[in-house]
Design an enzyme around this catalytic site. Structure first.
Site, PDB file in Angstrom:
ATOM      1  CE  LYS A 151      90.337  59.447  75.879  1.00 46.70           C
ATOM      2  NZ  LYS A 151      89.248  59.720  76.839  1.00 46.70           N
ATOM      3  CE  LYS A 249      83.934  56.778  79.724  1.00 50.42           C
ATOM      4  NZ  LYS A 249      85.111  57.654  79.954  1.00 50.42           N
TER       5      LYS A 249
END
Length: 336
Positions: A151, A249
């Site tokens: 990230k 997702k």
């Protein structure tokens, strides 16, 4: 499908420690768990919503209130796509319909979906944003991981240092990075060059949602994936010429039904397919694991960040995830 009883439970998932991405820090998540009952069998689904779309707990509960009567009439999964918009609430209902139908038929969900028997999937394990030293140690701590997702925060110099430190710590691992909308078009050349130098294999959502046109015609030596930019089936066509891959997702798409359609359309357009997850338990990972059988990149490590997961749970071993039939969707006659 005959009439159904819809039950909605609110749960709170707590993370073992705070998790930082670009512009957000997660410590817990309010989720919903839907159970659909036909009087003999039941099916379950978990929804966590999508924080950057305002799809929070209150939004999901409002969606259930609006659609309850039509849900309890027992719609097909395709009809549900017309009844509820994409998002966490529809995801929970859709997954519950899949498991209910599997129990009624006595066959697993993967068979209902027309897929081959599932196999364990190589999954990424994610490093939240922190100092380069802490992230490098985190990479070393992921001793069994074969693939690591990093990230980033949009702090270009620091992000480049983070990636370099992680590569030094794990020269063996597949690396991908997630920009989480933190960069601008002007950052891309330097960022991409640094990632290529460190043998990074994927750059996910570098630019803000709504800035997709800035990527039109951009050529990079590594694939660029759209995540926040690609919510549901209607967004897939716009990915062509801007992204090389889409990250699906279930909380974004509104369930496994839409996700399978998105994967098929992406393949038709020559795009790669990735499956990811929001904060979720094993009950959320198991339907995504079914989709993962069709994907090039799998990022289903959500339960590893939780203070406590469900039992039974998905299993992580030697860098892979396995969701057995006992977790969800196994065609088991789950009684009300």
């Amino acid at each position: 499908m005959s009439s159904l009883q819809l039950d909605v439970a609110i749960e709170q998932l707590r993370l073992a420690k705070p998790f930082r991405i670009s512009g957000h820090v997660f410590e817990m998540a309010d989720i919903v768990v839907v159970t659909l009952r036909d009087g003999v069998h039941s099916g379950r689904g978990e929804g966590g919503g999508v924080y950057y779309l305002g799809d929070d707990l209150h939004h999901m509960l409002d969606a259930f209130d609006t659609a309850r009567t039509r849900i309890e009439q027992g719609p097909s999964r395709s009809a549900l796509r017309e009844i509820m918009p994409p998002g966490g609430a529809r995801n929970a209902v859709d997954c519950a319909l899949w498991e209910l139908e599997a129990a009624q038929a006595g066959v697993p969900v993967w068979q209902l979906a027309g897929l081959d028997a599932p196999k364990p999937l190589l999954t990424t394990f994610t490093l939240g944003a922190d100092s380069a030293e802490i992230m490098a140690q985190g990479a070393r701590d992921y001793a069994d991981a074969k693939a690591i997702k990093i990230k980033l925060t949009g702090e270009l110099d620091l992000d480049i240092a983070r990636v370099a430190a992680i590569r030094q710590a794990r020269p063996d691992a597949w690396l991908g990075v997630d920009g989480n909308q933190g960069f601008t078009r002007g950052d891309l050349d330097r960022l991409v060059a640094a990632l290529h130098e460190q043998r990074v294999s994927l750059l996910e959502q570098p630019l803000a949602r709504g800035r997709e046109a800035d990527l039109a015609g951009y050529r990079a030596p590594l694939p660029i994936a759209g995540d926040e930019s690609i919510v549901s089936l209607e967004d897939v066509a716009g990915a062509s010429g801007r992204f090389d891959m889409i990250n699906i997702k279930l909380d974004k798409s509104g369930g496994l039904t839409e996700a399978l359609l998105m994967a098929a359309e992406a393949r038709r357009l020559g795009l790669g397919v990735m499956v990811g997850n929001m904060i979720g338990s094993s009950l959320a990972m198991a339907p995504a694991f079914v989709l993962g059988q069709l994907c090039d990149v799998v990022d289903l490590d959500g339960p590893t960040f939780l203070a406590a997961d469900r039992d039974p749970a998905v299993r992580y071993s030697d860098g892979t995830i396995w969701a057995g039939p006992e977790v969800w969707g196994g065609g088991i006659a789950i009684r009300p």
